[in-house]
Design a protein around this motif. Structure first.
Motif, PDB file in Angstrom:
ATOM      1  N   UNK A 150       0.820  -1.212   0.000  1.00 20.95           N
ATOM      2  CA  UNK A 150       0.000   0.000   0.000  1.00 20.95           C
ATOM      3  C   UNK A 150       0.860   1.271   0.000  1.00 20.95           C
ATOM      4  N   UNK A 151       2.055   1.173  -0.609  1.00 19.19           N
ATOM      5  CA  UNK A 151       2.954   2.336  -0.759  1.00 19.19           C
ATOM      6  C   UNK A 151       3.210   3.065   0.563  1.00 19.19           C
ATOM      7  N   UNK A 152       3.322   2.290   1.635  1.00 17.36           N
ATOM      8  CA  UNK A 152       3.639   2.890   2.938  1.00 17.36           C
ATOM      9  C   UNK A 152       2.459   3.577   3.604  1.00 17.36           C
ATOM     10  N   UNK A 153       1.279   3.481   2.970  1.00 19.35           N
ATOM     11  CA  UNK A 153       0.147   4.254   3.498  1.00 19.35           C
ATOM     12  C   UNK A 153      -0.919   3.374   4.147  1.00 19.35           C
ATOM     13  N   UNK A 154      -0.692   2.067   4.204  1.00 17.44           N
ATOM     14  CA  UNK A 154      -1.735   1.163   4.673  1.00 17.44           C
ATOM     15  C   UNK A 154      -1.779   0.923   6.177  1.00 17.44           C
ATOM     16  N   UNK A 177      -7.903   0.014   0.238  1.00 21.02           N
ATOM     17  CA  UNK A 177      -6.636  -0.350  -0.401  1.00 21.02           C
ATOM     18  C   UNK A 177      -6.821  -1.502  -1.397  1.00 21.02           C
ATOM     19  N   UNK A 178      -8.015  -1.623  -1.930  1.00 22.93           N
ATOM     20  CA  UNK A 178      -8.290  -2.701  -2.891  1.00 22.93           C
ATOM     21  C   UNK A 178      -8.002  -4.056  -2.262  1.00 22.93           C
ATOM     22  N   UNK A 179      -7.427  -4.977  -3.059  1.00 16.07           N
ATOM     23  CA  UNK A 179      -7.115  -6.325  -2.552  1.00 16.07           C
ATOM     24  C   UNK A 179      -6.153  -6.283  -1.377  1.00 16.07           C
TER      25      UNK A 179
END
Ligand code: AMP
Ligand code: GLY
Length: 424
Positions: A150-154, A177-179
């Motif tokens: 999640x590009x560090x954002x999850x 965050x989708x899947x």
């Protein structure tokens, strides 16, 4: 050697910069690269998700080593595809990159092999009710993480049950965050100081690069939302030799051993994000690649031949003497676009990089592009301005901020406190 670096960020610019110092380097290609890497080698506009075209490129240009920078191509199995065709690769295979690609996998691995990490439970989307009920059993703040990339954002640090409920709802029912958010890890909040450790490994042996510290929150004083990273410094004085030995023994050695036992031998850079409390490390996350922006401050303070290090490692017999830590310190400040990590504008003209750079200041490009011969912004994190000093972190900080003040684009924002934790 002919070397190809996959990626287009500040990390890949720093890797290219360090490879360029090696006498063993003949041609350097960066796929797709950015305007900064274009000054060091040839940028090649190919799509790294198309393994076939990358393999063809490597054969045609007689590439001796491929260095895969970002997590997405690693998790997607680009290293496997290249190795199958006999290309030497620095970066783990898909089944080892899972250590980053699936947080529930890495948490279970740590639990099984007694590697220190926060207590946790994993829930999938069909267990929404169970996840909500679990919130009654825990203390707050609690930490909830999307299991996938999640590009560090999850990651959300939830101060209350209410906030946690909303986050779980957004991930499971609104596809935040989708899947990647269909499986969640709910874990204990750890107190302490964070550090990033890079272990360069051939799967059996490894060396640790100097410890660094990232600044993940958007605003000064570690306030605001998580980002990919707003700045970093190295070496991190928090990590004494004794603590580093503890990290080796309690985290890196058992993790590499565990990966071997699980049939997932790890070749590349294993990034351990650690919380240090009372001198003891606990793993916050593993990444399957170098950190960004930590790489931009760690590589410039290494002496020796970085290409020799990663090539020997990629070939399965790491030359641990290829590099050593210098006495230098580095501070890197990320210049971002206003609005990041939310939405932001692109296409703003960037001025002042030539004035900012000198023999001790390097401006690494991340989200930039050239349009009609003009350098423009093209992402959330635009540049990392890195300063290297022989006289400690404070001096490096001073010159990094002097340098960034000479750079301008519409909506430029940055933190003003990068590295303060090292000197307080
Ligand atoms: P991650 O993407 O897992 O590195 O998490 C992003 C950031 O959230 C970390 O750098 C920490 O600052 C914070 N964080 C993650 N997990 C925890 C935890 N268990 N306790 C405290 N802070 C955490
Ligand atoms: N700087 C954090 C990361 O690379 O994941």
């Amino acid at each position: 050697m002919n070397v190809a670096v996959i990626g287009s960020g500040g990390r890949e610019h720093a890797i290219a910069y360090k490879l360029k110092e090696s006498k063993q380097l003949d041609e350097l290609f960066i796929i797709p690269g950015n305007p900064g890497t274009g000054l060091l080698g040839k940028n090649i506009d190919l799509d790294s998700s198309n393994h076939k075209v990358i393999i063809e490129f490597c054969k045609k240009y007689e590439i001796d080593l491929v260095v895969i920078g970002p997590e997405i191509p690693l998790v997607d199995g680009l290293a496997d595809s290249l190795r199958e065709k006999g290309v030497t690769v620095f970066g783990p295979n898909k089944n080892a990159a899972m250590i980053e690609g699936d947080k529930s996998f890495s948490k279970d691995l740590m639990k099984k092999y007694n590697i220190p990490t926060a207590d946790y439970k994993v829930f999938t989307k069909n267990n929404f009710e169970m996840a909500i009920n679990y919130l009654d059993e825990i203390t707050y703040p609690t930490v909830i993480k999307a299991s996938g990339l999640a590009a560090g954002k999850g990651v959300a640090i939830c101060e209350s049950k209410k906030v946690a409920e909303v986050y779980i709802h957004q991930c499971f029912n609104e596809s935040l965050f989708g899947n990647s958010g269909e499986t969640l890890v709910i874990e204990e909040f750890l107190e302490g100081e964070e550090t990033s450790i890079f272990a360069i490994t051939d799967g059996d042996e490894f060396i640790l690069l100097p410890a660094s510290q990232d600044h993940k929150r958007r605003f000064d004083g570690d306030k605001g939302p998580n980002t990919g990273g707003m700045g970093a410094y190295a070496p991190a004085p928090l990590v004494t030799d004794e603590i580093l030995n503890g990290i080796s023994e309690k985290v890196i050695v058992p993790t590499l051993e565990a990966m071997k036992r699980e049939g997932r031998k790890y070749n590349g850079c294993l990034y351990a994000g650690l919380m240090i409390k009372d001198g003891e490390p606990s793993v916050v996350e593993f990444n399957c690649r170098f950190g960004d922006p930590e790489t931009q401050v760690v590589l410039p303070i290494l002496d020796g031949d970085f290409l020799e290090l990663i090539n020997s490692s990629a070939k399965g017999s790491i030359n641990k003497n290829a590099i050593s830590a210098s006495n230098k310190s580095a501070v890197g400040v990320v210049a971002a676009s206003e609005g990041y990590p939310g939405s932001y504008k692109k296409g703003m003209s960037i001025i002042g990089i030539e004035k900012a750079e000198n023999e001790n200041v390097i401006v690494f490009h991340a989200g930039t592009k050239i349009e009609n011969n003009i350098l423009k912004t093209n992402g959330g994190r635009v540049l990392t301005v890195a300063s290297i000093s022989d006289n400690g972190i404070s001096n490096a900080k001073k010159s990094a901020y002097e340098a960034i003040s000479k750079i301008d684009f519409d909506g430029i924002v940055y933190r003003n406190d990068i590295s303060d934790k090292a000197t307080i």
